[in-house]
Design a protein around this motif. Structure first.
Motif, PDB file in Angstrom:
ATOM      1  N   GLU A 208     -71.147 -30.256  25.808  1.00 41.34           N
ATOM      2  CA  GLU A 208     -71.755 -29.105  24.703  1.00 41.34           C
ATOM      3  C   GLU A 208     -72.889 -29.468  24.003  1.00 41.34           C
ATOM      4  O   GLU A 208     -73.399 -28.611  23.516  1.00 41.34           O
ATOM      5  CB  GLU A 208     -70.593 -28.403  23.817  1.00 41.34           C
ATOM      6  N   TYR A 209     -73.444 -30.632  24.306  1.00 43.72           N
ATOM      7  CA  TYR A 209     -74.625 -31.104  23.583  1.00 43.72           C
ATOM      8  C   TYR A 209     -75.793 -31.050  24.487  1.00 43.72           C
ATOM      9  O   TYR A 209     -75.779 -31.452  25.454  1.00 43.72           O
ATOM     10  CB  TYR A 209     -74.334 -32.475  22.773  1.00 43.72           C
ATOM     11  N   PRO A 210     -77.057 -30.778  23.965  1.00 46.87           N
ATOM     12  CA  PRO A 210     -78.051 -30.711  24.768  1.00 46.87           C
ATOM     13  C   PRO A 210     -78.557 -31.951  25.164  1.00 46.87           C
ATOM     14  O   PRO A 210     -78.082 -33.118  24.718  1.00 46.87           O
ATOM     15  CB  PRO A 210     -79.329 -30.006  24.087  1.00 46.87           C
ATOM     16  N   PRO A 211     -79.580 -32.104  26.438  1.00 49.65           N
ATOM     17  CA  PRO A 211     -79.903 -33.369  26.916  1.00 49.65           C
ATOM     18  C   PRO A 211     -80.502 -34.199  25.820  1.00 49.65           C
ATOM     19  O   PRO A 211     -81.077 -33.604  24.846  1.00 49.65           O
ATOM     20  CB  PRO A 211     -81.012 -33.045  28.007  1.00 49.65           C
ATOM     21  N   ASP A 212     -80.558 -35.688  25.957  1.00 48.78           N
ATOM     22  CA  ASP A 212     -81.131 -36.369  24.600  1.00 48.78           C
ATOM     23  C   ASP A 212     -80.445 -36.428  23.413  1.00 48.78           C
ATOM     24  O   ASP A 212     -81.074 -37.077  22.504  1.00 48.78           O
ATOM     25  CB  ASP A 212     -82.701 -36.194  24.716  1.00 48.78           C
ATOM     26  N   THR A 213     -79.228 -35.781  23.583  1.00 48.42           N
ATOM     27  CA  THR A 213     -78.340 -35.853  22.135  1.00 48.42           C
ATOM     28  C   THR A 213     -77.602 -37.240  22.047  1.00 48.42           C
ATOM     29  O   THR A 213     -76.701 -37.640  23.000  1.00 48.42           O
ATOM     30  CB  THR A 213     -77.378 -34.724  22.179  1.00 48.42           C
ATOM     31  N   PRO A 214     -78.091 -38.071  20.936  1.00 44.65           N
ATOM     32  CA  PRO A 214     -77.488 -39.425  20.958  1.00 44.65           C
ATOM     33  C   PRO A 214     -75.932 -39.400  20.622  1.00 44.65           C
ATOM     34  O   PRO A 214     -75.589 -38.419  19.953  1.00 44.65           O
ATOM     35  CB  PRO A 214     -78.371 -39.987  19.952  1.00 44.65           C
ATOM     36  N   PRO A 215     -75.376 -40.375  20.777  1.00 47.29           N
ATOM     37  CA  PRO A 215     -73.876 -40.717  20.146  1.00 47.29           C
ATOM     38  C   PRO A 215     -73.967 -40.635  18.746  1.00 47.29           C
ATOM     39  O   PRO A 215     -74.554 -41.227  17.994  1.00 47.29           O
ATOM     40  CB  PRO A 215     -73.367 -41.743  20.692  1.00 47.29           C
ATOM     41  N   ARG A 216     -73.173 -39.655  18.125  1.00 43.97           N
ATOM     42  CA  ARG A 216     -72.824 -39.685  16.663  1.00 43.97           C
ATOM     43  C   ARG A 216     -71.132 -39.578  16.487  1.00 43.97           C
ATOM     44  O   ARG A 216     -70.720 -38.871  17.335  1.00 43.97           O
ATOM     45  CB  ARG A 216     -73.371 -38.473  15.979  1.00 43.97           C
ATOM     46  N   ASN A 217     -70.669 -39.993  15.347  1.00 46.38           N
ATOM     47  CA  ASN A 217     -69.341 -40.231  15.236  1.00 46.38           C
ATOM     48  C   ASN A 217     -68.656 -38.862  15.446  1.00 46.38           C
ATOM     49  O   ASN A 217     -67.498 -38.820  15.836  1.00 46.38           O
ATOM     50  CB  ASN A 217     -69.237 -40.843  13.906  1.00 46.38           C
ATOM     51  N   GLY A 218     -69.188 -37.876  14.631  1.00 45.48           N
ATOM     52  CA  GLY A 218     -68.551 -36.706  14.643  1.00 45.48           C
ATOM     53  C   GLY A 218     -68.338 -35.950  15.985  1.00 45.48           C
ATOM     54  O   GLY A 218     -67.381 -35.024  16.367  1.00 45.48           O
ATOM     55  N   GLN A 219     -69.108 -36.115  16.961  1.00 43.91           N
ATOM     56  CA  GLN A 219     -69.146 -35.676  18.221  1.00 43.91           C
ATOM     57  C   GLN A 219     -68.154 -35.981  19.274  1.00 43.91           C
ATOM     58  O   GLN A 219     -67.817 -35.155  20.026  1.00 43.91           O
ATOM     59  CB  GLN A 219     -70.472 -35.971  18.865  1.00 43.91           C
ATOM     60  N   PHE A 220     -67.349 -37.177  19.078  1.00 44.47           N
ATOM     61  CA  PHE A 220     -66.618 -37.490  19.756  1.00 44.47           C
ATOM     62  C   PHE A 220     -65.229 -36.842  19.598  1.00 44.47           C
ATOM     63  O   PHE A 220     -64.453 -36.356  20.525  1.00 44.47           O
ATOM     64  CB  PHE A 220     -66.213 -39.230  19.876  1.00 44.47           C
ATOM     65  N   PRO A 221     -64.732 -36.820  18.317  1.00 41.35           N
ATOM     66  CA  PRO A 221     -63.669 -35.816  18.300  1.00 41.35           C
ATOM     67  C   PRO A 221     -63.491 -34.458  18.820  1.00 41.35           C
ATOM     68  O   PRO A 221     -62.634 -33.735  19.059  1.00 41.35           O
ATOM     69  CB  PRO A 221     -63.105 -35.965  16.654  1.00 41.35           C
ATOM     70  N   ALA A 222     -64.869 -33.990  18.483  1.00 40.46           N
ATOM     71  CA  ALA A 222     -65.285 -32.506  18.934  1.00 40.46           C
ATOM     72  C   ALA A 222     -65.137 -32.562  20.356  1.00 40.46           C
ATOM     73  O   ALA A 222     -64.650 -31.616  20.851  1.00 40.46           O
ATOM     74  CB  ALA A 222     -66.618 -31.876  18.332  1.00 40.46           C
ATOM     75  N   ARG A 223     -65.560 -33.364  21.166  1.00 35.67           N
ATOM     76  CA  ARG A 223     -65.365 -33.521  22.504  1.00 35.67           C
ATOM     77  C   ARG A 223     -64.007 -33.541  23.087  1.00 35.67           C
ATOM     78  O   ARG A 223     -63.699 -32.809  23.995  1.00 35.67           O
ATOM     79  CB  ARG A 223     -66.333 -34.305  23.005  1.00 35.67           C
ATOM     80  N   ASN A 224     -63.063 -34.097  22.114  1.00 36.29           N
ATOM     81  CA  ASN A 224     -61.877 -34.128  22.714  1.00 36.29           C
ATOM     82  C   ASN A 224     -60.958 -32.778  22.704  1.00 36.29           C
ATOM     83  O   ASN A 224     -60.132 -32.626  23.441  1.00 36.29           O
ATOM     84  CB  ASN A 224     -60.797 -34.817  21.737  1.00 36.29           C
ATOM     85  N   ALA A 239     -52.086 -46.481  22.889  1.00 39.56           N
ATOM     86  CA  ALA A 239     -53.016 -46.053  21.892  1.00 39.56           C
ATOM     87  C   ALA A 239     -52.356 -46.859  20.787  1.00 39.56           C
ATOM     88  O   ALA A 239     -51.134 -46.814  20.572  1.00 39.56           O
ATOM     89  CB  ALA A 239     -53.078 -44.523  21.861  1.00 39.56           C
ATOM     90  N   ALA A 240     -53.166 -47.054  19.898  1.00 38.67           N
ATOM     91  CA  ALA A 240     -52.927 -47.540  18.653  1.00 38.67           C
ATOM     92  C   ALA A 240     -52.392 -46.642  17.786  1.00 38.67           C
ATOM     93  O   ALA A 240     -52.622 -45.513  17.938  1.00 38.67           O
ATOM     94  CB  ALA A 240     -54.075 -48.651  18.025  1.00 38.67           C
ATOM     95  N   ALA A 241     -51.943 -47.136  16.538  1.00 43.02           N
ATOM     96  CA  ALA A 241     -51.330 -46.059  15.548  1.00 43.02           C
ATOM     97  C   ALA A 241     -52.551 -45.089  15.030  1.00 43.02           C
ATOM     98  O   ALA A 241     -52.055 -43.971  14.842  1.00 43.02           O
ATOM     99  CB  ALA A 241     -50.527 -46.877  14.286  1.00 43.02           C
ATOM    100  N   ARG A 242     -53.556 -45.763  15.042  1.00 41.59           N
ATOM    101  CA  ARG A 242     -54.873 -44.838  14.558  1.00 41.59           C
ATOM    102  C   ARG A 242     -55.530 -44.791  15.850  1.00 41.59           C
ATOM    103  O   ARG A 242     -56.660 -46.033  16.083  1.00 41.59           O
ATOM    104  CB  ARG A 242     -55.603 -45.468  13.476  1.00 41.59           C
ATOM    105  N   SER A 243     -55.848 -43.783  16.643  1.00 44.98           N
ATOM    106  CA  SER A 243     -56.536 -43.924  17.996  1.00 44.98           C
ATOM    107  C   SER A 243     -57.156 -42.506  18.280  1.00 44.98           C
ATOM    108  O   SER A 243     -56.418 -41.399  17.978  1.00 44.98           O
ATOM    109  CB  SER A 243     -55.618 -44.062  19.023  1.00 44.98           C
ATOM    110  N   GLY A 244     -58.242 -42.441  18.878  1.00 44.85           N
ATOM    111  CA  GLY A 244     -58.902 -41.159  19.301  1.00 44.85           C
ATOM    112  C   GLY A 244     -58.127 -40.343  20.389  1.00 44.85           C
ATOM    113  O   GLY A 244     -58.192 -39.209  20.229  1.00 44.85           O
TER     114      GLY A 244
END
Length: 383
Positions: A208-224, A239-244
């Motif tokens: 959902e992010y435009p080209p050239d958007t670098p990795p940022r922490n908040g984007q990975f839970p959002a993509r889930n 999966a560990a007890a605390r896992s994405g």
């Protein structure tokens, strides 16, 4: 699903307008409402600041729409010039139906690959980035078996379980898609660039992010949430007890999808997340057949949505021993006649019917969902 139109003329104008809305950033709900109200991105963009404010856009979004961001916009437009690259918007008829019904769906998807892949019944296979050897083997075996059954495999292209699941689907000759937390042109981790290219060629890479958007922490839970919504169910393998992966599982449950967990040893720290999911109501699975049984009802709903998109079946073809599972379209009859009981590859079907690969893929998917066609290793047969 029909092939997306060639990016010229009216379609190109709509794509540029949709891109401007995406690059405005901020909350997506007002932007979706704006599209719903005006019926197209072009009309929404032309409506002007008062209409934008009335739809609920905040000051930053209004300013962004009023002043173009040439660098980002130009880069995204260049990316979209590639024939395999697509921008699929909220107002598009081909927007995936399962994603449309989830909480806070994306305004648009940047897709490298085949958008029709996102309409295929799929299972998300997720888990630890640092799994045990047994966990990797389980992920590979489950994903390969599910792929061989006709399901697409969705995951996040991360290290560990995700990568094993994508590779299993590719090795099985099935479809796979990756929902990533960067722009569609970037691989994360970088060493997965070759795998990302393979996934795009055989299925789709989605962001959902435009080209050239670098990795940022908040984007990975959002993509889930996107991954969970696109799939009929999510299976967690280590999966560990605390896992994405547990975030994906929670979002899948909130979206009304089934959640499955593979149990492990009580001494394995990477199994604690799975055990907690089972304790909280996830379905314990020890073989792929358990998953197929659990998603049958939702698969039927997806089949209905796809048939509504592509019209309804027609009666049996004259002289055919089997009912022809096709909408009232001569292309479907031509495809049915081209199929036999021996496996037939896509290249042969293209030659026999004169239809494009994109059109054939959509039609074959309908037939598979009806149970009239089966596929294995890229070949199709009547069932």
């Amino acid at each position: 699903m029909p092939a997306l139109p060639d990016p010229t003329g009216e379609r190109a104008d709509e794509t540029r307008a949709l891109l401007a809305l995406v690059l405005a950033g901020g909350r997506t709900r007002p932007l979706r409402d704006l599209l719903d109200h005006f019926g197209s991105a072009c009309h929404a963009l032309a409506a002007g600041p008062r209409a934008w404010q009335a739809a609920g856009l905040d000051r930053q979004q209004v300013q962004a729409l009023g002043t173009a961001a040439p660098a980002a916009s130009e880069q995204a437009r260049r990316w979209l010039e590639h024939p395999r690259h697509h921008l699929l918007g909220w107002g598009d008829d081909d927007y995936p139906p399962l994603l449309r019904s989830c909480q806070n769906p994306p305004l648009a998807l940047f897709i490298d690959g085949d958008p029709a892949c996102l309409w295929q019944p799929a299972i998300a296979v997720v888990g630890s980035r640092n799994p045990s050897p047994a966990g990797c083997e389980n992920a590979y075996e489950f994903a390969r078996a599910l792929s061989a059954s006709g399901l697409a495999i969705g995951s996040g292209l991360a290290a560990g379980i995700d990568a094993a699941a994508h590779r299993a689907a590719l090795d099985a000759g099935g479809a796979t898609f990756a929902v990533i937390g960067t722009g569609p042109d970037l691989a994360y981790p970088r060493r997965h660039a070759p795998l990302q290219t393979l996934v795009a060629a055989r299925g789709a890479v989605v962001s959902e992010y435009p080209p050239d958007t670098p990795p940022r922490n908040g984007q990975f839970p959002a993509r889930n949430r996107v991954l969970a919504a696109l799939c009929l169910g999510t299976v967690v393998i280590e999966a560990a007890a605390r896992s994405g992966a547990l975030i994906t599982a929670r979002l899948a449950a909130e979206a009304g999808r089934e959640v499955f967990a593979v149990p492990g040893s009580i001494r394995n720290a990477m199994a604690r997340g799975c055990h907690r999911l089972i304790r909280d109501g996830a379905i314990l699975v020890t073989q792929p057949a358990d998953i197929l049984e659990g998603v049958a009802n939702l698969a039927g709903e997806l089949a209905g949505a796809l048939q509504n998109r592509l019209l309804t079946p027609i009666p049996e073809a004259p002289g055919s021993a089997c009912p022809a599972p096709t909408p009232p379209d001569p292309d479907y009859q031509r495809l049915w006649n081209a199929l036999g009981h021996d496996p037939t590859g896509m290249d042969s079907l293209i030659r026999r019917t004169g239809l494009t690969a994109s059109r054939l893929s959509s039609m074959l998917l309908v037939m598979e969902l009806e149970g009239k066609v089966s596929s294995a290793y890229g070949c199709y047969t009547r069932t």
